[in-house]
Design a protein around this motif. Structure first.
Motif, PDB file in Angstrom:
ATOM      1  N   THR A   1      26.425  40.731  53.665  1.00 32.85           N
ATOM      2  CA  THR A   1      27.336  39.914  52.862  1.00 32.85           C
ATOM      3  C   THR A   1      26.744  38.540  52.574  1.00 32.85           C
ATOM      4  O   THR A   1      26.831  38.039  51.445  1.00 32.85           O
ATOM      5  CB  THR A   1      28.675  39.762  53.601  1.00 32.85           C
ATOM      6  OG1 THR A   1      29.245  41.049  53.805  1.00 32.85           O
ATOM      7  CG2 THR A   1      29.648  38.914  52.790  1.00 32.85           C
TER       8      THR A   1
ATOM      9  N   ARG B   1      24.031  51.654  55.693  1.00 36.28           N
ATOM     10  CA  ARG B   1      25.211  50.777  55.627  1.00 36.28           C
ATOM     11  C   ARG B   1      25.694  50.404  57.027  1.00 36.28           C
ATOM     12  O   ARG B   1      26.078  51.258  57.827  1.00 36.28           O
ATOM     13  CB  ARG B   1      26.343  51.476  54.881  1.00 36.28           C
ATOM     14  CG  ARG B   1      26.171  51.609  53.396  1.00 36.28           C
ATOM     15  CD  ARG B   1      26.876  50.563  52.598  1.00 36.28           C
ATOM     16  NE  ARG B   1      28.286  50.444  52.830  1.00 36.28           N
ATOM     17  CZ  ARG B   1      29.173  50.095  51.891  1.00 36.28           C
ATOM     18  NH1 ARG B   1      28.761  49.850  50.648  1.00 36.28           N
ATOM     19  NH2 ARG B   1      30.433  49.958  52.164  1.00 36.28           N
TER      20      ARG B   1
ATOM     21  N   THR C   1      35.479  55.101  55.882  1.00 42.73           N
ATOM     22  CA  THR C   1      34.378  54.172  55.644  1.00 42.73           C
ATOM     23  C   THR C   1      33.252  54.851  54.867  1.00 42.73           C
ATOM     24  O   THR C   1      32.635  54.240  53.978  1.00 42.73           O
ATOM     25  CB  THR C   1      33.843  53.617  56.975  1.00 42.73           C
ATOM     26  OG1 THR C   1      34.915  52.988  57.687  1.00 42.73           O
ATOM     27  CG2 THR C   1      32.743  52.597  56.746  1.00 42.73           C
TER      28      THR C   1
ATOM     29  N   GLN D   1      34.412  55.118  51.360  1.00 45.29           N
ATOM     30  CA  GLN D   1      34.427  53.780  50.777  1.00 45.29           C
ATOM     31  C   GLN D   1      33.014  53.347  50.387  1.00 45.29           C
ATOM     32  O   GLN D   1      32.807  52.757  49.318  1.00 45.29           O
ATOM     33  CB  GLN D   1      35.028  52.781  51.772  1.00 45.29           C
ATOM     34  CG  GLN D   1      35.188  51.371  51.250  1.00 45.29           C
ATOM     35  CD  GLN D   1      36.374  51.209  50.315  1.00 45.29           C
ATOM     36  OE1 GLN D   1      37.149  52.149  50.134  1.00 45.29           O
ATOM     37  NE2 GLN D   1      36.510  50.046  49.725  1.00 45.29           N
ATOM     38  N   ALA D   2      32.029  53.643  51.227  1.00 40.92           N
ATOM     39  CA  ALA D   2      30.648  53.274  50.925  1.00 40.92           C
ATOM     40  C   ALA D   2      30.159  53.982  49.668  1.00 40.92           C
ATOM     41  O   ALA D   2      29.519  53.376  48.797  1.00 40.92           O
ATOM     42  CB  ALA D   2      29.753  53.617  52.116  1.00 40.92           C
TER      43      ALA D   2
ATOM     44  N   LYS E   1      32.060  55.279  47.279  1.00 39.77           N
ATOM     45  CA  LYS E   1      32.846  54.804  46.131  1.00 39.77           C
ATOM     46  C   LYS E   1      32.348  53.453  45.647  1.00 39.77           C
ATOM     47  O   LYS E   1      32.160  53.236  44.434  1.00 39.77           O
ATOM     48  CB  LYS E   1      34.322  54.711  46.517  1.00 39.77           C
ATOM     49  CG  LYS E   1      35.230  54.235  45.385  1.00 39.77           C
ATOM     50  CD  LYS E   1      36.565  53.742  45.896  1.00 39.77           C
ATOM     51  CE  LYS E   1      36.408  52.387  46.569  1.00 39.77           C
ATOM     52  NZ  LYS E   1      37.703  51.773  46.928  1.00 39.77           N
ATOM     53  N   GLU E   2      32.135  52.518  46.578  1.00 38.24           N
ATOM     54  CA  GLU E   2      31.696  51.177  46.187  1.00 38.24           C
ATOM     55  C   GLU E   2      30.353  51.221  45.467  1.00 38.24           C
ATOM     56  O   GLU E   2      30.134  50.490  44.487  1.00 38.24           O
ATOM     57  CB  GLU E   2      31.595  50.286  47.423  1.00 38.24           C
ATOM     58  CG  GLU E   2      32.933  49.883  48.007  1.00 38.24           C
ATOM     59  CD  GLU E   2      32.795  49.070  49.281  1.00 38.24           C
ATOM     60  OE1 GLU E   2      33.830  48.624  49.804  1.00 38.24           O
ATOM     61  OE2 GLU E   2      31.655  48.892  49.758  1.00 38.24           O
ATOM     62  N   THR E   3      29.453  52.076  45.941  1.00 37.31           N
ATOM     63  CA  THR E   3      28.141  52.162  45.306  1.00 37.31           C
ATOM     64  C   THR E   3      28.247  52.731  43.904  1.00 37.31           C
ATOM     65  O   THR E   3      27.645  52.201  42.952  1.00 37.31           O
ATOM     66  CB  THR E   3      27.201  53.029  46.163  1.00 37.31           C
ATOM     67  OG1 THR E   3      27.152  52.486  47.495  1.00 37.31           O
ATOM     68  CG2 THR E   3      25.803  53.057  45.591  1.00 37.31           C
TER      69      THR E   3
ATOM     70  N   GLN F   1      30.881  52.687  41.983  1.00 37.43           N
ATOM     71  CA  GLN F   1      31.581  51.708  41.155  1.00 37.43           C
ATOM     72  C   GLN F   1      30.640  50.584  40.716  1.00 37.43           C
ATOM     73  O   GLN F   1      30.666  50.152  39.553  1.00 37.43           O
ATOM     74  CB  GLN F   1      32.775  51.126  41.913  1.00 37.43           C
ATOM     75  CG  GLN F   1      33.952  52.069  42.047  1.00 37.43           C
ATOM     76  CD  GLN F   1      35.083  51.466  42.864  1.00 37.43           C
ATOM     77  OE1 GLN F   1      34.852  50.653  43.762  1.00 37.43           O
ATOM     78  NE2 GLN F   1      36.301  51.860  42.572  1.00 37.43           N
ATOM     79  N   ALA F   2      29.821  50.101  41.662  1.00 35.97           N
ATOM     80  CA  ALA F   2      28.893  49.018  41.325  1.00 35.97           C
ATOM     81  C   ALA F   2      27.874  49.484  40.289  1.00 35.97           C
ATOM     82  O   ALA F   2      27.535  48.743  39.357  1.00 35.97           O
ATOM     83  CB  ALA F   2      28.184  48.534  42.588  1.00 35.97           C
TER      84      ALA F   2
ATOM     85  N   ALA G   1      25.811  43.059  43.201  1.00 39.18           N
ATOM     86  CA  ALA G   1      26.879  43.924  43.717  1.00 39.18           C
ATOM     87  C   ALA G   1      26.340  45.301  44.077  1.00 39.18           C
ATOM     88  O   ALA G   1      26.761  45.904  45.080  1.00 39.18           O
ATOM     89  CB  ALA G   1      27.996  44.047  42.685  1.00 39.18           C
TER      90      ALA G   1
ATOM     91  N   ALA H   1      26.352  46.873  47.794  1.00 37.83           N
ATOM     92  CA  ALA H   1      26.939  48.188  48.062  1.00 37.83           C
ATOM     93  C   ALA H   1      25.930  49.110  48.731  1.00 37.83           C
ATOM     94  O   ALA H   1      26.301  49.944  49.573  1.00 37.83           O
ATOM     95  CB  ALA H   1      27.442  48.806  46.756  1.00 37.83           C
TER      96      ALA H   1
END
Length: 481
Positions: free
Chosen positions: A173, A291, A380, A383-384, A386-388, A390-391, A460, A464
């Motif tokens: 982060t 991650r 989790t 989520q990992a 999905k976030e990737t 999405q980014a 981003a 991700a």
């Protein structure tokens, strides 16, 4: 009954059993191991993400800022302290494998019951008060027959692993936020530069219009419109300067600096960083291994699973081996004489049977906590992924938008150049010129904003993907006392 119980305990001790479930790393969805479906093929590659991904921008200033943030950020120091605490709990739990020892010595003035009885037996009413001295040593060792201590150590180690993963997640982060703050500051500087060029163009148009009004070639209305366009161009600059300073203040905080310590080299940036090569994404399997939040969730699950064993061990007897030696006398010289020394040695067995309601409740609680940890791990992982995706989707969409804006800005600038020539020649009106100028201003500003957004979308994606912690320096927690 004594012999069967002794044989049971001895067999369990020899086997070194540890009750409770044996932990196994949970499986991740098989489709997650493949390549990312949202990665733009033209500007991404299947290569693994670099541990120092910010170096791909080939910007020495950015490199220094991120490295400073990874060494000095205060959130990282908090995470380092949490890790130290978790490692301290491991040491505390491991100490239960060692005997506990107590050494004491003391002196007290008074009259003991034994002295009173001796005095009464000798025909006296009571003994005389006086000083008494004592020393003692005791030791106890818990025999971990059913693995309660070992399971507790296993849980503590997994908890420390989760704290380490949490620290790595903060590193990811911090690296991403420092790069984003730098890209924002540079991007707003570039947009402010476009706004200043637009202001210069609007000033030029207004000066021409004023001369034409003095010559009677245009009306007051046309001059007023030119002046309005000038002020609108001027008004666009201040908000961009303010946003740029806000980003620089954010960057200073990430570096562990006060607002008065904004890095001069960051303040001098005039254009957002750009990648010099395709963005490396790797695949889903590599992502889940890298991650830190996935690793943290897995370690929490391991810790909670081990705590089931700690709770199950409460159903079984607890055996401790203990011994003590004590020395008491009415004078210091009387110590260490054979008559003043007492000792004891033997095992102690404690068992809550048949009242096992509390132990059963603890097992129910531990299993429920582990069940929640398993669901959290699965969440989790999703989520990992999905976030990737999405980014990558946002990055691909901004790339398409950026290409269209770049073409539009080039056409608008050419149209404005032609409009100025025609206006000076008197072939078009002031309104046509102002319209062309506003269109060019909007196109240039949109392109500059897209340059900034493109850099932010790239960051981003890197965030991700979870890189940035592997080669980061060790952070030392702040010292207190």
């Amino acid at each position: 009954m004594r012999r069967p119980l002794f044989l049971l305990l001895a067999a369990a001790g020899l086997a070194g059993c540890a009750v409770g479930p044996r932990y196994a790393t949970p499986q991740t969805p098989a489709p997650a191991a493949g390549s990312f479906s949202s990665a733009p093929a033209v500007v991404t590659s299947g290569d693994a993400t670099s541990p120092t991904w910010w170096r791909l921008y080939q910007d020495p200033v950015l490199d220094r800022l991120v490295e400073q943030a990874l060494a000095e950020n205060l959130d990282l120091k908090v995470a380092a302290a949490n890790l130290d605490y978790a490692e301290g709990l491991v040491s505390e739990t491991r100490s239960n494998l060692l005997p506990s020892t107590t050494l004491d010595a003391g002196a007290a003035y008074g009259r003991s019951a034994a002295a009173n009885q001796a005095a009464i037996a000798a025909g006296k009413s009571h003994a005389k008060a006086g000083w008494g001295y004592s020393t003692g040593f005791s030791a106890a060792y818990q025999v971990d027959l059913f693995g309660q201590v070992r399971r507790a150590i296993e849980a503590a180690r997994a908890n420390a692993g989760a704290a380490q993963a949490a620290e790595d997640a903060v590193r990811v982060t911090v690296a991403a936020e420092a790069t984003s703050a730098y890209a924002q500051a540079c991007g707003f500087a570039a947009q402010a530069a476009v706004a200043r060029r637009s202001l210069a163009a609007a000033q030029e148009t207004f000066d021409i219009s004023r001369r034409q009004r003095e010559a009677g070639a245009i009306s007051d209305f046309d001059l007023a419109r030119a002046e309005a366009a000038l002020e609108q161009a001027r008004a666009a600059i201040a908000p961009l300067d303010g946003q740029r300073r806000t980003a620089l203040l954010e960057l200073a905080a990430l570096l562990g600096k006060t607002p008065s310590e904004i890095p001069a080299e960051a303040a001098a940036c005039v254009a957002p960083p750009q990648l010099a090569q395709p963005l490396p994404t790797g695949d889903g399997a590599t992502l889940l291994r890298r991650r830190p939040d996935v690793r943290q969730a897995e370690r929490v699950l391991a810790s909670d699973t081990a705590r089931i064993g700690v709770a199950v061990a409460e159903f079984y007897p607890s055996v401790s081996l203990g011994g003590s030696i004590a020395d008491a006398a009415g004078s210091v010289g009387g110590l260490r004489r054979p008559g003043s020394i007492s000792y004891s040695l033997g095992p102690l067995v404690t068992w809550s049977f048949p009242n096992i309601a509390l132990a059963r409740a603890h097992v129910i609680e531990a299993r429920a906590q582990a069940s929640g940890a398993l669901a959290s791990f699965d969440s989790t992982v999703l989520q990992a992924l999905k976030e990737t995706e999405q980014a990558l989707t946002a990055y691909g969409a901004e790339l398409d938008r950026h290409g269209a804006l770049k073409a539009a800005a080039a056409r608008s600038d050419e149209a404005l150049r032609l409009a100025r020539i025609q206006y000076e020649a008197g072939t078009i009106s002031m309104l046509d010129l102002l319209t062309a100028q506003a269109t060019a201003l909007g196109a240039d500003q949109a392109l500059a904003a897209s340059d900034q957004q493109l850099a932010l979308d790239q960051v981003a994606v890197f965030q991700a993907l979870g890189g940035g912690w592997e080669q980061a320096p060790k952070v030392t927690a702040l010292k207190v006392g």
